[in-house]
Write a protein that holds these residues in place. Structure first.
Motif, mmCIF file in Angstrom:
data_model
loop_
_atom_site.group_PDB
_atom_site.id
_atom_site.type_symbol
_atom_site.label_atom_id
_atom_site.label_comp_id
_atom_site.label_asym_id
_atom_site.label_seq_id
_atom_site.Cartn_x
_atom_site.Cartn_y
_atom_site.Cartn_z
ATOM 1 N N VAL A 41 -6.632 5.091 55.613
ATOM 2 C CA VAL A 41 -7.002 6.480 55.299
ATOM 3 C C VAL A 41 -6.467 6.913 53.936
ATOM 4 N N LYS A 42 -5.527 6.171 53.375
ATOM 5 C CA LYS A 42 -4.944 6.513 52.078
ATOM 6 C C LYS A 42 -5.789 6.024 50.906
ATOM 7 N N TRP A 43 -6.612 5.003 51.103
ATOM 8 C CA TRP A 43 -7.316 4.400 49.967
ATOM 9 C C TRP A 43 -8.829 4.267 50.149
ATOM 10 N N PHE A 44 -9.358 4.307 51.343
ATOM 11 C CA PHE A 44 -10.761 3.974 51.582
ATOM 12 C C PHE A 44 -11.705 4.964 50.896
ATOM 13 N N GLY A 45 -12.789 4.441 50.347
ATOM 14 C CA GLY A 45 -13.833 5.261 49.748
ATOM 15 C C GLY A 45 -13.867 5.133 48.238
ATOM 16 N N SER A 50 -12.423 11.931 49.025
ATOM 17 C CA SER A 50 -11.323 12.071 49.975
ATOM 18 C C SER A 50 -11.872 11.900 51.390
ATOM 19 N N LEU A 51 -10.972 11.719 52.345
ATOM 20 C CA LEU A 51 -11.359 11.513 53.738
ATOM 21 C C LEU A 51 -10.700 12.541 54.637
ATOM 22 N N ASP A 52 -11.422 12.936 55.652
ATOM 23 C CA ASP A 52 -10.880 13.763 56.717
ATOM 24 C C ASP A 52 -11.193 13.036 58.020
ATOM 25 N N THR A 53 -10.194 12.370 58.589
ATOM 26 C CA THR A 53 -10.383 11.534 59.777
ATOM 27 C C THR A 53 -10.222 12.364 61.041
ATOM 28 N N SER A 54 -11.175 12.241 61.964
ATOM 29 C CA SER A 54 -11.068 12.929 63.248
ATOM 30 C C SER A 54 -10.692 11.967 64.378
ATOM 31 N N TRP A 64 -13.871 4.602 64.187
ATOM 32 C CA TRP A 64 -13.279 5.468 63.168
ATOM 33 C C TRP A 64 -14.338 6.484 62.790
ATOM 34 N N ARG A 65 -14.041 7.738 63.043
ATOM 35 C CA ARG A 65 -14.934 8.835 62.673
ATOM 36 C C ARG A 65 -14.247 9.614 61.558
ATOM 37 N N PHE A 66 -14.965 9.807 60.455
ATOM 38 C CA PHE A 66 -14.372 10.514 59.327
ATOM 39 C C PHE A 66 -15.442 11.180 58.487
ATOM 40 N N MET A 67 -15.008 12.211 57.796
ATOM 41 C CA MET A 67 -15.852 12.897 56.829
ATOM 42 C C MET A 67 -15.417 12.398 55.460
ATOM 43 N N PRO A 71 -16.368 14.362 45.169
ATOM 44 C CA PRO A 71 -15.671 15.256 44.236
ATOM 45 C C PRO A 71 -16.317 16.641 44.119
ATOM 46 N N ASP A 72 -17.639 16.738 44.336
ATOM 47 C CA ASP A 72 -18.307 18.042 44.243
ATOM 48 C C ASP A 72 -18.275 18.821 45.556
ATOM 49 N N GLY A 73 -17.579 18.264 46.581
ATOM 50 C CA GLY A 73 -17.455 18.939 47.870
ATOM 51 C C GLY A 73 -18.498 18.542 48.898
ATOM 52 N N THR A 74 -19.495 17.752 48.505
ATOM 53 C CA THR A 74 -20.506 17.292 49.463
ATOM 54 C C THR A 74 -19.828 16.441 50.528
ATOM 55 N N GLU A 75 -20.164 16.708 51.784
ATOM 56 C CA GLU A 75 -19.560 15.993 52.903
ATOM 57 C C GLU A 75 -20.543 14.983 53.489
ATOM 58 N N PHE A 76 -20.018 13.802 53.782
ATOM 59 C CA PHE A 76 -20.809 12.719 54.365
ATOM 60 C C PHE A 76 -20.125 12.265 55.652
ATOM 61 N N PRO A 77 -20.691 12.596 56.827
ATOM 62 C CA PRO A 77 -20.089 12.157 58.086
ATOM 63 C C PRO A 77 -20.289 10.651 58.277
#
Length: 164
Positions: A41-45, A50-54, A64-67, A71-77
Motif C-alpha cells: 500500500v506504500k508504493w503500488f500504482g 495514491s491509494l485508499d485501501t478498504s 484487495w479492494r482499493f481506490m 493526481p487530478d483527483g479522479t478515482e478508479f475503484p
C-alpha cells in the motif's frame, strides 16, 4: 502447488503485456514488498497516484479492494482477487474494477527471480480478455503506468534493504 488453472495456458500472445524490472534487493525483500499488505500500500500504482485501501488479504482466495486516486483527483475503484501466492516465486491475481464479474478484468502474474548479484528480476505479466482490450489499455498508457509502478517497487524494495 495450487490447482488453479493459469491464464497463460494456451493463450495467444496478442492479449499479453509484459514488463520487467531488476530490483536492487534480494529475493525475500522484493517478494515481501509485494506480498506484505503493510508494504504494497506504500508504493503500488503509477507515479503521483495514491491509494485508499478498504480491504486487503494477499493469499489464495483473498482480495484487495482499493481506490486508486489520480493526481487530478479522479478515482478508479480496483479489486484484485488472489489466485496463487507462492513464497518468493509468484503472485497471480485477477485484477479489475471493484465490481463482480468485470468483463475487462485481466489476469496478473508477478514472478520473482533471484540473480547471483543479490538483485531480483521482477516480471509483471497481464493477460487481457481479448486482443482488443489489450490494445485499449496500451492506448491509455498501461505500459507506462506499469513501468512507473515497477519503478516505485524498486525504490521501495531498495529502501527496505538499506533499512533491514
Amino acid at each position: 502447488m495450487n490447482d488453479t488453472p493459469s491464464a497463460w495456458a494456451n493463450s495467444p500472445l496478442d492479449r499479453e503485456v509484459v514488463l520487467t524490472r531488476v530490483v536492487d534487493a534480494d529475493l525475500r525483500t522484493a517478494f515481501d514488498a509485494w506480498a506484505d499488505p503493510t508494504q504494497i500500500v506504500k508504493w503500488f500504482g503509477p507515479a503521483g497516484f495514491s491509494l485508499d485501501t478498504s480491504e486487503i488479504d494477499i493469499r489464495p482466495g483473498g482480495r484487495w479492494r482499493f481506490m486508486m486516486v489520480a493526481p487530478d483527483g479522479t478515482e478508479f475503484p480496483n479489486r484484485m482477487e488472489f489466485l496463487r501466492v507462492e513464497d518468493q516465486k509468484l503472485i497471480e491475481a485477477r485484477h479489475g474494477t471493484d465490481a463482480d464479474d468485470d468483463p475487462d478484468a485481466f489476469h496478473l502474474l508477478v514472478t520473482f527471480d533471484a540473480q547471483d548479484n543479490g538483485k531480483t528480476v521482477v516480471t509483471l505479466r497481464q493477460m487481457h480478455p481479448s486482443a482488443e482490450r489489450r490494445a485499449i489499455v496500451i492506448g491509455f498508457g498501461a505500459v507506462e503506468f506499469g513501468g512507473q509502478t515497477l519503478d516505485k517497487l524498486a525504490a521501495h524494495a531498495a529502501g527496505q534493504k538499506t533499512e533491514g
